[in-house]
Design an enzyme around this catalytic site. Structure first.
Site, PDB file in Angstrom:
ATOM      1  N   ALA A 138       0.836  -1.198   0.000  1.00  0.00           N
ATOM      2  CA  ALA A 138       0.000   0.000   0.000  1.00  0.00           C
ATOM      3  C   ALA A 138       0.871   1.248   0.000  1.00  0.00           C
ATOM      4  O   ALA A 138       2.065   1.208   0.337  1.00  0.00           O
ATOM      5  CB  ALA A 138      -0.919   0.003   1.218  1.00  0.00           C
ATOM      6  N   GLY A 195      -0.687  -4.862   0.696  1.00  0.00           N
ATOM      7  CA  GLY A 195      -1.856  -4.718  -0.156  1.00  0.00           C
ATOM      8  C   GLY A 195      -1.686  -5.375  -1.512  1.00  0.00           C
ATOM      9  O   GLY A 195      -2.665  -5.827  -2.116  1.00  0.00           O
ATOM     10  N   GLU A 220      -2.595  -8.859  -0.959  1.00  0.00           N
ATOM     11  CA  GLU A 220      -4.032  -8.929  -0.718  1.00  0.00           C
ATOM     12  C   GLU A 220      -4.809  -8.849  -2.026  1.00  0.00           C
ATOM     13  O   GLU A 220      -5.805  -9.547  -2.219  1.00  0.00           O
ATOM     14  CB  GLU A 220      -4.445  -7.825   0.244  1.00  0.00           C
ATOM     15  CG  GLU A 220      -3.936  -8.074   1.657  1.00  0.00           C
ATOM     16  CD  GLU A 220      -4.240  -6.942   2.620  1.00  0.00           C
ATOM     17  OE1 GLU A 220      -4.983  -7.169   3.589  1.00  0.00           O
ATOM     18  OE2 GLU A 220      -3.725  -5.818   2.401  1.00  0.00           O
ATOM     19  N   GLU A 247       2.744  -5.890   7.424  1.00  0.00           N
ATOM     20  CA  GLU A 247       2.119  -4.743   8.082  1.00  0.00           C
ATOM     21  C   GLU A 247       2.489  -4.601   9.561  1.00  0.00           C
ATOM     22  O   GLU A 247       2.543  -3.493  10.092  1.00  0.00           O
ATOM     23  CB  GLU A 247       0.595  -4.808   7.943  1.00  0.00           C
ATOM     24  CG  GLU A 247       0.069  -4.438   6.562  1.00  0.00           C
ATOM     25  CD  GLU A 247       0.061  -5.591   5.594  1.00  0.00           C
ATOM     26  OE1 GLU A 247      -0.515  -5.453   4.507  1.00  0.00           O
ATOM     27  OE2 GLU A 247       0.644  -6.658   5.917  1.00  0.00           O
TER      28      GLU A 247
END
Length: 257
Positions: free
Chosen positions: A62, A108, A111, A131
């Site tokens: 991210a 992300g 993900e 994370e």
């Protein structure tokens, strides 16, 4: 779209993420994933989607800089829920979405990849959810999808240590389908996508729908839905074409009807 471009090739939409230097997932990029699905959903010439990254990475995570712009826990929760909704749409999309992962799929990026129907990787790619190194947790359903593929114990290890696995290890764990060399990744992934694109869109959609029951562990519901879906698919024009082609020893020409 600014960060995703795509083109058609033999029934496959080849979509490229291009947000240098690491293809980090910003809010705008996640919205473009949603927009990509909008663009191909009714295109009868697109029967499968291959998603890959330009440059060195699939997506290294991210956009952390965007996090500094968020000022409240409530806003973070809304950001998480909006990303989850887009990735859920990817997972349940009626046309297969296939990730071709090189370099890294982290945070992300992983993900997003886990929401795709299949993942093909380079042997030395890095896949992980780091994370916790930032004092955070995954926010786009990573804590829920990772255990599906690798089991709860291995998911706990990956989450709590933040240690990634290689592409080769990802295949062994069931997180990825197959591993290839760097030069073979995209050609091999496209070959598989094109094979799928020749199948009946009616039966492909039905198969994707049925897989959702297995992911929820709803066996009784799944077999009932399968029986109902089998009957619906059986009376489709594509089924008549497929059966006829088999009996006549020719290649079927499916029209998605």
């Amino acid at each position: 779209m600014e960060f995703i471009s795509w083109k058609k090739e033999d029934g496959v939409a080849i979509a490229t993420i291009n947000r240098p230097p690491a293809n980090a997932l910003s809010r705008a990029l996640i919205l473009e994933v949603d927009a990509l699905l909008d663009e191909v959903k009714n295109d009868s010439d697109v029967r499968a989607i291959v998603l890959h990254g330009e440059g060195r990475f699939f997506s290294a995570g991210a956009d952390i800089k965007e996090f500094t712009e968020v000022t409240s826990g409530e806003e973070f929760s809304k950001l998480s829920a909006s990303g989850q909704a887009v990735f859920e749409r990817v997972e349940t999309f009626h046309k297969p979405v296939i990730a071709a992962i090189h370099g890294a799929a982290l945070g992300g990026g992983l993900e997003l990849a886990m929401s795709c129907h299949m993942r093909f990787v380079t042997e030395n790619a890095k896949l992980g959810l780091p994370e916790l190194q930032l004092g955070l947790i995954p926010g786009f359903a990573g804590t829920q999808r990772l255990p599906r593929y690798v089991g709860v114990a291995k998911a706990a290890e990956m989450l709590l240590t933040s240690d990634p696995v290689t592409g080769t290890e990802a295949v062994q764990l069931g997180l990825a389908n197959r591993a290839y060399s760097e030069e073979d990744l995209l050609p091999q992934t496209l070959s598989i996508a094109k094979k799928i694109a020749k199948k009946s869109p009616v039966s492909v959609k039905a198969a994707i729908d049925m897989l959702q029951y297995s992911k929820r562990g709803a066996f009784d519901e799944g077999v009932k839905a399968e029986a109902d879906s089998f009957g619906t698919v059986f009376v489709s024009e594509d089924a008549k074409e497929g059966i006829g082609a088999f009996l006549e020893k020719r290649e079927a020409q499916f029209k998605g009807k």
